[in-house]
Design a protein around this motif. Sequence first.
Motif, mmCIF file in Angstrom:
data_model
loop_
_atom_site.group_PDB
_atom_site.id
_atom_site.type_symbol
_atom_site.label_atom_id
_atom_site.label_comp_id
_atom_site.label_asym_id
_atom_site.label_seq_id
_atom_site.Cartn_x
_atom_site.Cartn_y
_atom_site.Cartn_z
ATOM 1 N N ASP A 30 74.078 17.846 -18.744
ATOM 2 C CA ASP A 30 74.712 17.783 -17.426
ATOM 3 C C ASP A 30 75.857 18.785 -17.341
ATOM 4 O O ASP A 30 76.232 19.428 -18.326
ATOM 5 N N ARG A 31 76.409 18.891 -16.159
ATOM 6 C CA ARG A 31 77.453 19.886 -15.897
ATOM 7 C C ARG A 31 78.702 19.630 -16.755
ATOM 8 O O ARG A 31 79.330 20.568 -17.250
ATOM 9 N N ASP A 50 69.786 16.954 -11.822
ATOM 10 C CA ASP A 50 71.197 17.140 -12.184
ATOM 11 C C ASP A 50 71.418 17.480 -13.656
ATOM 12 O O ASP A 50 72.535 17.328 -14.169
ATOM 13 N N GLU A 51 70.371 17.898 -14.355
ATOM 14 C CA GLU A 51 70.537 18.373 -15.720
ATOM 15 C C GLU A 51 69.940 19.769 -15.845
ATOM 16 O O GLU A 51 68.972 20.117 -15.160
ATOM 17 N N TYR A 52 70.526 20.540 -16.746
ATOM 18 C CA TYR A 52 70.173 21.941 -16.892
ATOM 19 C C TYR A 52 69.447 22.179 -18.210
ATOM 20 O O TYR A 52 69.812 21.596 -19.243
ATOM 21 N N LYS A 106 67.415 23.687 -13.147
ATOM 22 C CA LYS A 106 68.024 22.365 -12.950
ATOM 23 C C LYS A 106 66.984 21.366 -12.473
ATOM 24 O O LYS A 106 66.268 21.605 -11.495
#
Length: 281
Positions: free
Chosen positions: A246-247, A87-89, A84
Amino acid sequence: MIRRIIQTIIAIGFIIYGYFQMSGSEYQKDVVIFGVIGLATLMELLIEHIFINSKRLYLLLQIYFLALKGEKIRFSMSYLYIIKIDDEYLLVKNSNYGHYQLVGGKYKRLEGTQSLLKEKFEAIDDLKLPNKDLMKDDFAIFIPAKNAIKFLDWFNEGQNREINHWREFYEELIEGKAELLSKENFPYVNYNLLGRVTTPVKRTAGWNCPEILQYDILELLPNVEQRKELLALKNQGDTEYIKWVDRELIDCLGHDKRTKKKLYDIGQHTKWALNMKWSKE
C-alpha cells in the motif's frame, strides 16, 4: 556558459577602458556605447535563458558550477510503471540491489544513438555497470557537465532514441526475469504518461560522482481481461520476486508502522514516482 562569461568580461572591459582610458578622445563615446550595447545584449539573453528555464534554475546553477570545474555527470534515464489493483501497488525485486521497486528500468541506447552520444555530447559508458545480457547498453552514461543541459534537452525531445516502454514490462512480468502474466492477455499494454521526475545533482554511494537520475512515470491502464489476471496474481500473494504494497509502506520505504518492523527495502525512486517529485528520503 564560459563563452558568455568571457563575452561579459569583454563588454565590461570596453566600458571601463572607454570611460577611464579614453577621456578626451573622439572615440570614447563610441567605445563606451559599444560596450553598453554588448552588455545589454548579454543581459537580454540571460533574462530569456532564466525565463525559459525558470523551473530548473537550481539544476542549471549546479551544472554550471560543475562545468567550470571540468567535471562529468553520471546520467541514469529510466521509466517506471505504476500498477495498482485494489489500492495496492505491484513491486518487483531489483536483481542488482535487492530492494523492491515499480516495474520498469533504464532506457536502452539504440545502435544509431551510440555515435550521436559520443560525437555530440562526448558521452562515455558507466564502467561500474555490466554491459551484457539484460543490462546491455542501458542508458547509464557519463556526460561532461558543459554538455549536460544540451543532453537533457535532446533526451527529453524523444528523438533518435528508444521511446517504447513495452520492453521492461515484458522482461519483468511476461518473459525474461519472470513469467507472471500471459502473452495471451498481455500482447500489449495501454498507459498514461503521468510526467517526469528528475533529481537535482547529487552524489550516490558507490559512485562518488555527480549524478542525475530521471524517471518517466507511466500509469498502467489494463483492459478487463488484464485487470482480472493482475487481480488473480495479487490474490496468489507475495513471493520473493513480487510484493503488493500500500501507499503507506512505500512512503516509509518498507518500514511497517503497524508492526513497527522493516519488512524489506523499497527503492526511493518508487516513492518519488508515486509522489511525482524527488525528495531526500
